[in-house]
Scaffold this motif. Structure first.
Motif, PDB file in Angstrom:
ATOM      1  N   ILE A  52       9.610  74.635  27.089  1.00 39.17           N
ATOM      2  CA  ILE A  52      10.123  73.730  26.311  1.00 39.17           C
ATOM      3  C   ILE A  52      10.169  72.535  26.797  1.00 39.17           C
ATOM      4  CG2 ILE A  52      12.452  73.225  24.932  1.00 39.17           C
ATOM      5  CD1 ILE A  52      12.794  76.224  24.823  1.00 39.17           C
ATOM      6  N   ILE A  53      10.667  72.350  28.134  1.00 42.64           N
ATOM      7  CA  ILE A  53      10.584  70.948  28.556  1.00 42.64           C
ATOM      8  C   ILE A  53       9.294  70.276  28.813  1.00 42.64           C
ATOM      9  CG2 ILE A  53      10.992  69.948  30.854  1.00 42.64           C
ATOM     10  CD1 ILE A  53      13.471  71.663  31.000  1.00 42.64           C
ATOM     11  N   THR A  54       8.218  71.046  29.058  1.00 41.06           N
ATOM     12  CA  THR A  54       6.927  70.726  29.427  1.00 41.06           C
ATOM     13  C   THR A  54       6.430  70.233  27.859  1.00 41.06           C
ATOM     14  OG1 THR A  54       6.275  72.337  30.973  1.00 41.06           O
ATOM     15  CG2 THR A  54       4.553  71.234  29.655  1.00 41.06           C
ATOM     16  N   ARG A  55       6.606  70.899  26.671  1.00 39.78           N
ATOM     17  CA  ARG A  55       6.293  70.549  25.394  1.00 39.78           C
ATOM     18  C   ARG A  55       7.053  69.265  24.960  1.00 39.78           C
ATOM     19  NH1 ARG A  55       6.973  75.032  22.576  1.00 39.78           N
ATOM     20  NH2 ARG A  55       9.120  74.196  22.043  1.00 39.78           N
ATOM     21  N   ASN A  56       8.254  69.102  25.179  1.00 37.78           N
ATOM     22  CA  ASN A  56       9.056  67.841  24.690  1.00 37.78           C
ATOM     23  C   ASN A  56       8.806  66.754  25.512  1.00 37.78           C
ATOM     24  OD1 ASN A  56      10.950  68.550  22.371  1.00 37.78           O
ATOM     25  ND2 ASN A  56      10.923  70.459  23.679  1.00 37.78           N
ATOM     26  N   MET A  57       8.658  66.738  27.082  1.00 37.48           N
ATOM     27  CA  MET A  57       8.470  65.657  27.601  1.00 37.48           C
ATOM     28  C   MET A  57       7.236  65.152  27.749  1.00 37.48           C
ATOM     29  SD  MET A  57      11.490  65.259  28.828  1.00 37.48           S
ATOM     30  CE  MET A  57      11.291  64.052  30.021  1.00 37.48           C
ATOM     31  N   GLN A  58       5.979  65.973  27.404  1.00 38.99           N
ATOM     32  CA  GLN A  58       4.719  65.290  27.450  1.00 38.99           C
ATOM     33  C   GLN A  58       4.317  64.454  28.513  1.00 38.99           C
ATOM     34  OE1 GLN A  58       4.303  63.537  23.670  1.00 38.99           O
ATOM     35  NE2 GLN A  58       4.425  65.491  22.564  1.00 38.99           N
ATOM     36  N   PHE A  59       4.542  65.027  29.798  1.00 36.29           N
ATOM     37  CA  PHE A  59       4.384  64.282  31.114  1.00 36.29           C
ATOM     38  C   PHE A  59       2.885  63.710  31.405  1.00 36.29           C
ATOM     39  CE2 PHE A  59       7.883  66.994  32.772  1.00 36.29           C
ATOM     40  CZ  PHE A  59       8.911  65.700  32.591  1.00 36.29           C
ATOM     41  N   THR A  60       2.792  62.688  31.997  1.00 36.26           N
ATOM     42  CA  THR A  60       1.439  62.435  32.518  1.00 36.26           C
ATOM     43  C   THR A  60       1.224  63.108  33.846  1.00 36.26           C
ATOM     44  OG1 THR A  60       1.986  60.618  33.944  1.00 36.26           O
ATOM     45  CG2 THR A  60       1.617  59.760  31.693  1.00 36.26           C
ATOM     46  N   GLU A  62       0.773  62.265  36.641  1.00 33.05           N
ATOM     47  CA  GLU A  62       1.568  61.775  37.851  1.00 33.05           C
ATOM     48  C   GLU A  62       2.888  62.040  37.444  1.00 33.05           C
ATOM     49  OE1 GLU A  62       2.700  57.210  39.033  1.00 33.05           O
ATOM     50  OE2 GLU A  62       0.688  57.566  38.748  1.00 33.05           O
ATOM     51  N   GLN A  63       3.637  61.978  36.348  1.00 31.22           N
ATOM     52  CA  GLN A  63       4.826  62.267  36.005  1.00 31.22           C
ATOM     53  C   GLN A  63       5.193  63.837  36.371  1.00 31.22           C
ATOM     54  OE1 GLN A  63       5.133  60.758  31.962  1.00 31.22           O
ATOM     55  NE2 GLN A  63       6.422  59.088  32.590  1.00 31.22           N
ATOM     56  N   SER A  64       4.419  64.460  35.972  1.00 26.83           N
ATOM     57  CA  SER A  64       4.626  66.028  36.191  1.00 26.83           C
ATOM     58  C   SER A  64       4.535  66.465  37.517  1.00 26.83           C
ATOM     59  CB  SER A  64       3.312  66.696  35.473  1.00 26.83           C
ATOM     60  OG  SER A  64       3.394  68.100  35.565  1.00 26.83           O
ATOM     61  N   LYS A  65       3.595  65.848  38.321  1.00 25.83           N
ATOM     62  CA  LYS A  65       3.633  66.187  39.808  1.00 25.83           C
ATOM     63  C   LYS A  65       4.801  65.520  40.419  1.00 25.83           C
ATOM     64  CE  LYS A  65      -1.185  65.740  40.642  1.00 25.83           C
ATOM     65  NZ  LYS A  65      -2.343  65.152  40.923  1.00 25.83           N
ATOM     66  N   ALA A  66       5.545  64.586  40.032  1.00 25.79           N
ATOM     67  CA  ALA A  66       6.790  64.114  40.448  1.00 25.79           C
ATOM     68  C   ALA A  66       8.049  64.708  40.069  1.00 25.79           C
ATOM     69  CB  ALA A  66       6.866  62.632  40.383  1.00 25.79           C
ATOM     70  N   PHE A  67       8.016  65.118  38.618  1.00 24.79           N
ATOM     71  CA  PHE A  67       9.080  65.966  38.050  1.00 24.79           C
ATOM     72  C   PHE A  67       9.479  67.176  38.551  1.00 24.79           C
ATOM     73  CE2 PHE A  67      10.599  68.585  34.582  1.00 24.79           C
ATOM     74  CZ  PHE A  67      11.989  67.953  34.637  1.00 24.79           C
ATOM     75  N   TRP A  68       8.410  68.105  38.534  1.00 20.77           N
ATOM     76  CA  TRP A  68       8.754  69.361  38.525  1.00 20.77           C
ATOM     77  C   TRP A  68       9.232  70.059  40.136  1.00 20.77           C
ATOM     78  CZ3 TRP A  68       9.588  72.059  34.525  1.00 20.77           C
ATOM     79  CH2 TRP A  68       8.980  71.593  33.349  1.00 20.77           C
ATOM     80  N   LYS A 131      13.760  58.562  39.941  1.00 13.08           N
ATOM     81  CA  LYS A 131      12.869  57.997  41.021  1.00 13.08           C
ATOM     82  C   LYS A 131      11.415  58.747  40.784  1.00 13.08           C
ATOM     83  CE  LYS A 131      11.887  57.864  45.905  1.00 13.08           C
ATOM     84  NZ  LYS A 131      12.113  58.505  47.140  1.00 13.08           N
ATOM     85  N   ALA A 132      11.668  59.921  40.220  1.00 11.80           N
ATOM     86  CA  ALA A 132      10.394  60.795  39.665  1.00 11.80           C
ATOM     87  C   ALA A 132       9.637  60.161  38.608  1.00 11.80           C
ATOM     88  CB  ALA A 132      10.917  62.332  39.807  1.00 11.80           C
ATOM     89  N   ILE A 133      10.495  59.878  37.417  1.00 12.40           N
ATOM     90  CA  ILE A 133       9.745  59.832  36.431  1.00 12.40           C
ATOM     91  C   ILE A 133      10.306  58.683  35.164  1.00 12.40           C
ATOM     92  CG2 ILE A 133       9.103  62.205  35.852  1.00 12.40           C
ATOM     93  CD1 ILE A 133      11.884  62.426  34.151  1.00 12.40           C
ATOM     94  N   GLY A 134      11.184  57.802  35.963  1.00  9.99           N
ATOM     95  CA  GLY A 134      11.912  56.704  35.393  1.00  9.99           C
ATOM     96  C   GLY A 134      12.757  56.726  34.369  1.00  9.99           C
ATOM     97  N   THR A 138      13.963  60.124  32.200  1.00 11.94           N
ATOM     98  CA  THR A 138      15.159  60.713  32.537  1.00 11.94           C
ATOM     99  C   THR A 138      15.928  60.957  31.650  1.00 11.94           C
ATOM    100  OG1 THR A 138      14.771  60.045  35.057  1.00 11.94           O
ATOM    101  CG2 THR A 138      17.022  60.716  34.277  1.00 11.94           C
ATOM    102  N   ALA A 139      16.574  60.087  30.594  1.00 13.18           N
ATOM    103  CA  ALA A 139      17.374  60.117  29.618  1.00 13.18           C
ATOM    104  C   ALA A 139      16.529  61.111  28.671  1.00 13.18           C
ATOM    105  CB  ALA A 139      17.464  58.694  28.715  1.00 13.18           C
ATOM    106  N   LYS A 140      15.442  60.947  28.360  1.00 17.90           N
ATOM    107  CA  LYS A 140      14.762  62.164  27.641  1.00 17.90           C
ATOM    108  C   LYS A 140      15.016  63.608  28.096  1.00 17.90           C
ATOM    109  CE  LYS A 140      10.389  63.034  25.307  1.00 17.90           C
ATOM    110  NZ  LYS A 140       9.038  62.485  25.138  1.00 17.90           N
TER     111      LYS A 140
END
Length: 164
Positions: A52-60, A62-68, A131-134, A138-140
């Motif tokens: 659900i997080i993956t689908r809703n966040m739609q990370f790039t 780069e963001q995915s590598k930093a977020f997970w 720091k990871a995704i801005g 983060t708010a999202k």
């Protein structure tokens, strides 16, 4: 479709926790519900949350590598705090129909500690997620995470009986 699956898994998990005191054995196998059973169910919920997080966040990428990696630590810390709640639910389910004032006071204290610890955890991770995704992402994420938490809380509230 996945939200429905999360609802079903969540309902099953919370129903299992609630049933621990009312039915000491799994109706399907006749064996007691164990902490290992709860752990497997929690893993299933975590997998659904991740989707659900993956689908809703739609990370790039780069963001995915930093977020997970940050999220994995966050989820682990959430589970540690969640262990407090599981313990409280088991205790409450076993005693809700004959709670005295001392037990009630203990439940209040433990429930408030769980909520307080959860809030402290969320606050402690804001800077790490930013720091990871801005800040905006983060708010999202916190919106999505909050909705998933509310879903679990609503299901839990529906399953746990009121003190007699």
């Amino acid at each position: 479709m996945k939200v429905i699956r999360v609802l079903l898994v969540t309902t099953f998990v919370l129903g299992t926790l609630n049933a621990l005191a009312q039915a000491p054995a799994d109706a399907n196998t006749g064996r007691p519900v164990t902490d290992d059973d709860i752990a497997v169910l929690r893993q299933d919920i975590q997998a659904d949350k991740t989707e659900i997080i993956t689908r809703n966040m739609q990370f790039t990428d780069e963001q995915s590598k930093a977020f997970w990696p940050v999220y994995r630590n966050y989820a682990h810390d959430q589970q540690v705090i969640g262990d407090q709640r599981v313990s409280l639910i088991k205790d409450y389910a076993a005693n809700y129909d004959h709670i005295d004032d001392i037990q009630a006071q203990s439940y209040i204290t433990r429930a408030l500690k769980f909520e307080e610890d959860g809030l402290k955890l969320r606050k402690s991770y804001v800077a790490k997620f930013e720091k990871a995704i801005g800040a905006k992402q983060t708010a999202k994420f916190y919106q999505v995470d909050s909705r998933l938490t509310l879903l679990v809380n609503v299901q839990l509230a529906a399953l746990l009986p009121i003190i007699k």
